[in-house]
Design a protein around this motif. Sequence first.
Motif, PDB file in Angstrom:
ATOM      1  N   VAL A  40       0.836  -1.207   0.000  1.00 27.31           N
ATOM      2  CA  VAL A  40       0.000   0.000   0.000  1.00 27.31           C
ATOM      3  C   VAL A  40       0.870   1.256   0.000  1.00 27.31           C
ATOM      4  O   VAL A  40       0.561   2.251  -0.658  1.00 27.31           O
ATOM      5  CB  VAL A  40      -0.951  -0.001   1.217  1.00 27.31           C
ATOM      6  N   ILE A  41       1.963   1.220   0.750  1.00 32.38           N
ATOM      7  CA  ILE A  41       2.868   2.377   0.805  1.00 32.38           C
ATOM      8  C   ILE A  41       3.523   2.612  -0.558  1.00 32.38           C
ATOM      9  O   ILE A  41       3.634   3.754  -1.016  1.00 32.38           O
ATOM     10  CB  ILE A  41       3.941   2.167   1.885  1.00 32.38           C
ATOM     11  N   ILE A  42       3.918   1.533  -1.216  1.00 32.01           N
ATOM     12  CA  ILE A  42       4.587   1.650  -2.511  1.00 32.01           C
ATOM     13  C   ILE A  42       3.620   2.160  -3.579  1.00 32.01           C
ATOM     14  O   ILE A  42       3.928   3.102  -4.315  1.00 32.01           O
ATOM     15  CB  ILE A  42       5.161   0.282  -2.948  1.00 32.01           C
ATOM     16  N   THR A  43       2.452   1.548  -3.669  1.00 32.21           N
ATOM     17  CA  THR A  43       1.472   1.993  -4.667  1.00 32.21           C
ATOM     18  C   THR A  43       0.952   3.391  -4.341  1.00 32.21           C
ATOM     19  O   THR A  43       0.560   4.139  -5.235  1.00 32.21           O
ATOM     20  CB  THR A  43       0.297   1.002  -4.746  1.00 32.21           C
ATOM     21  N   GLY A  44       0.962   3.727  -3.051  1.00 30.56           N
ATOM     22  CA  GLY A  44       0.554   5.077  -2.671  1.00 30.56           C
ATOM     23  C   GLY A  44       1.488   6.124  -3.244  1.00 30.56           C
ATOM     24  O   GLY A  44       1.062   7.217  -3.639  1.00 30.56           O
ATOM     25  N   LYS A  45       2.769   5.781  -3.296  1.00 34.24           N
ATOM     26  CA  LYS A  45       3.764   6.699  -3.862  1.00 34.24           C
ATOM     27  C   LYS A  45       3.500   6.930  -5.350  1.00 34.24           C
ATOM     28  O   LYS A  45       3.694   8.040  -5.856  1.00 34.24           O
ATOM     29  CB  LYS A  45       5.165   6.114  -3.648  1.00 34.24           C
ATOM     30  N   PHE A  46       3.061   5.883  -6.055  1.00 34.44           N
ATOM     31  CA  PHE A  46       2.698   6.032  -7.461  1.00 34.44           C
ATOM     32  C   PHE A  46       1.409   6.846  -7.606  1.00 34.44           C
ATOM     33  O   PHE A  46       1.297   7.720  -8.465  1.00 34.44           O
ATOM     34  CB  PHE A  46       2.496   4.654  -8.117  1.00 34.44           C
ATOM     35  N   ALA A  47       0.428   6.549  -6.742  1.00 33.65           N
ATOM     36  CA  ALA A  47      -0.888   7.169  -6.856  1.00 33.65           C
ATOM     37  C   ALA A  47      -0.849   8.681  -6.645  1.00 33.65           C
ATOM     38  O   ALA A  47      -1.536   9.429  -7.350  1.00 33.65           O
ATOM     39  CB  ALA A  47      -1.850   6.520  -5.865  1.00 33.65           C
ATOM     40  N   VAL A  48      -0.041   9.152  -5.674  1.00 32.13           N
ATOM     41  CA  VAL A  48      -0.016  10.592  -5.373  1.00 32.13           C
ATOM     42  C   VAL A  48       0.605  11.416  -6.494  1.00 32.13           C
ATOM     43  O   VAL A  48       0.465  12.640  -6.522  1.00 32.13           O
ATOM     44  CB  VAL A  48       0.750  10.871  -4.059  1.00 32.13           C
ATOM     45  N   GLN A  49       1.269  10.754  -7.430  1.00 34.15           N
ATOM     46  CA  GLN A  49       1.837  11.460  -8.574  1.00 34.15           C
ATOM     47  C   GLN A  49       0.783  11.776  -9.636  1.00 34.15           C
ATOM     48  O   GLN A  49       1.033  12.575 -10.542  1.00 34.15           O
ATOM     49  CB  GLN A  49       2.953  10.625  -9.202  1.00 34.15           C
ATOM     50  N   HIS A  50      -0.388  11.153  -9.501  1.00 34.17           N
ATOM     51  CA  HIS A  50      -1.421  11.311 -10.526  1.00 34.17           C
ATOM     52  C   HIS A  50      -2.759  11.810  -9.987  1.00 34.17           C
ATOM     53  O   HIS A  50      -3.517  12.431 -10.725  1.00 34.17           O
ATOM     54  CB  HIS A  50      -1.637   9.975 -11.247  1.00 34.17           C
ATOM     55  N   TYR A  51      -3.051  11.532  -8.717  1.00 30.47           N
ATOM     56  CA  TYR A  51      -4.352  11.890  -8.153  1.00 30.47           C
ATOM     57  C   TYR A  51      -4.206  12.607  -6.824  1.00 30.47           C
ATOM     58  O   TYR A  51      -3.189  12.463  -6.135  1.00 30.47           O
ATOM     59  CB  TYR A  51      -5.215  10.641  -7.953  1.00 30.47           C
ATOM     60  N   GLY A  52      -5.250  13.348  -6.459  1.00 31.33           N
ATOM     61  CA  GLY A  52      -5.279  14.012  -5.167  1.00 31.33           C
ATOM     62  C   GLY A  52      -5.488  13.015  -4.043  1.00 31.33           C
ATOM     63  O   GLY A  52      -5.985  11.901  -4.257  1.00 31.33           O
ATOM     64  N   SER A  53      -5.136  13.404  -2.829  1.00 25.09           N
ATOM     65  CA  SER A  53      -5.185  12.487  -1.687  1.00 25.09           C
ATOM     66  C   SER A  53      -6.598  11.998  -1.399  1.00 25.09           C
ATOM     67  O   SER A  53      -6.807  10.809  -1.098  1.00 25.09           O
ATOM     68  CB  SER A  53      -4.597  13.172  -0.454  1.00 25.09           C
ATOM     69  N   TYR A  54      -7.602  12.884  -1.501  1.00 26.37           N
ATOM     70  CA  TYR A  54      -8.968  12.479  -1.190  1.00 26.37           C
ATOM     71  C   TYR A  54      -9.549  11.580  -2.276  1.00 26.37           C
ATOM     72  O   TYR A  54     -10.379  10.707  -1.977  1.00 26.37           O
ATOM     73  CB  TYR A  54      -9.855  13.705  -0.992  1.00 26.37           C
ATOM     74  N   THR A  55      -9.115  11.779  -3.502  1.00 23.06           N
ATOM     75  CA  THR A  55      -9.538  10.894  -4.584  1.00 23.06           C
ATOM     76  C   THR A  55      -9.027   9.482  -4.338  1.00 23.06           C
ATOM     77  O   THR A  55      -9.749   8.491  -4.527  1.00 23.06           O
ATOM     78  CB  THR A  55      -9.003  11.402  -5.942  1.00 23.06           C
ATOM     79  N   ILE A  56      -7.781   9.377  -3.902  1.00 26.98           N
ATOM     80  CA  ILE A  56      -7.181   8.072  -3.596  1.00 26.98           C
ATOM     81  C   ILE A  56      -7.934   7.393  -2.453  1.00 26.98           C
ATOM     82  O   ILE A  56      -8.274   6.203  -2.539  1.00 26.98           O
ATOM     83  CB  ILE A  56      -5.695   8.232  -3.232  1.00 26.98           C
ATOM     84  N   ILE A  57      -8.197   8.152  -1.392  1.00 24.45           N
ATOM     85  CA  ILE A  57      -8.904   7.596  -0.236  1.00 24.45           C
ATOM     86  C   ILE A  57     -10.309   7.146  -0.632  1.00 24.45           C
ATOM     87  O   ILE A  57     -10.758   6.049  -0.262  1.00 24.45           O
ATOM     88  CB  ILE A  57      -8.993   8.638   0.902  1.00 24.45           C
ATOM     89  N   PHE A  58     -11.007   7.974  -1.395  1.00 23.86           N
ATOM     90  CA  PHE A  58     -12.384   7.648  -1.789  1.00 23.86           C
ATOM     91  C   PHE A  58     -12.450   6.338  -2.566  1.00 23.86           C
ATOM     92  O   PHE A  58     -13.199   5.418  -2.200  1.00 23.86           O
ATOM     93  CB  PHE A  58     -12.974   8.778  -2.640  1.00 23.86           C
TER      94      PHE A  58
END
Length: 322
Positions: A40-58
């Motif tokens: 989750v930590i690794i994919t989170g690093k990829f995700a924050v490069q493309h989407y906002g934090s609340y979009t990821i959480i949602f």
Amino acid sequence: MKNMVLILVIVYAMVLSMPINKSYKSYHLMIPAVLFSAGVIITGKFAVQHYGSYTIIFFRFLIASIILFPFAKANYTPFKLRDLPILTIIGFIGFFLYNTLIVKALISTSASNISIISALIPITTLLIETIVFKARLRRNHLIAIALSFLSVMFVITNGHILMIFEISWSKGDLLMLLGIFCISIYSIFNSRTKLSYPPLQLLLFYFIITTIISTPLALNEMPSQFSLVGTLSIIYQGVMGTGITYILIQLSLKKYGANQTLIYFNFIPIVALALSIIILGEPLSFSLIVSSILMIASIRLVFTPKAFKLKHATTSISKGSS
């Protein structure tokens, strides 16, 4: 090659430090859970490069809710209205707030730092319980607390621990420390709240609350276009890193008990550190090596056969943790 050797040494040291013996039969459930959770930590690093934090959480918790729903429905117990306010508060602190802080922390600090700092969770929980509820600490617990905080300070200061008051602290590191405080409060709050609901039902409630709270915030930052890498990262977090992980944990708790399940959670920071180096290419610095050794030592002091068992931490995990 040098980094790979160092990673293997650290992981091997972690394995040697744990009091696991032949009676720990939950490995076939918990090893995948540890790997998925660390991912989750690794994919989170990829995700924050493309989407906002609340979009990821949602999207993460929406997907996880869908995965968990049929399992939670099987043993559903109607909620009492008087319990809903406290459950909402617990879900807000332990899932929405904690995970939001982690995602925001990943924007401005490394996955390696996040991994090491996350190892503070059991120690911080123990420390807060000691202060608030006057829990009794043994000498080895005090040493473990000191080593844990020293290891985190070593990472945050990049090895220059004597200059702790002179350096400019990373915003991401500070956010992660705040997140650790939130999840520790959640663990204590959750364990001391006597609610007789099935664990998966409680988890599903927390997931849904997190999804509802993040909905308007996600709509406000919804991107104009979607990224394949970012989308796959969120799907991984929702399916493997959250939904399936919690199901595996609950299966292990039901079949093997809290002691055999809890012990594996101590592997997550080290596995996440190794993955951040291998997948993200983050450097394995001297400060990270020293921090890992200090953290391993602190865990060994707490998690020994005759040592203090984190009663409330195990209870919180059995009810669902982040």
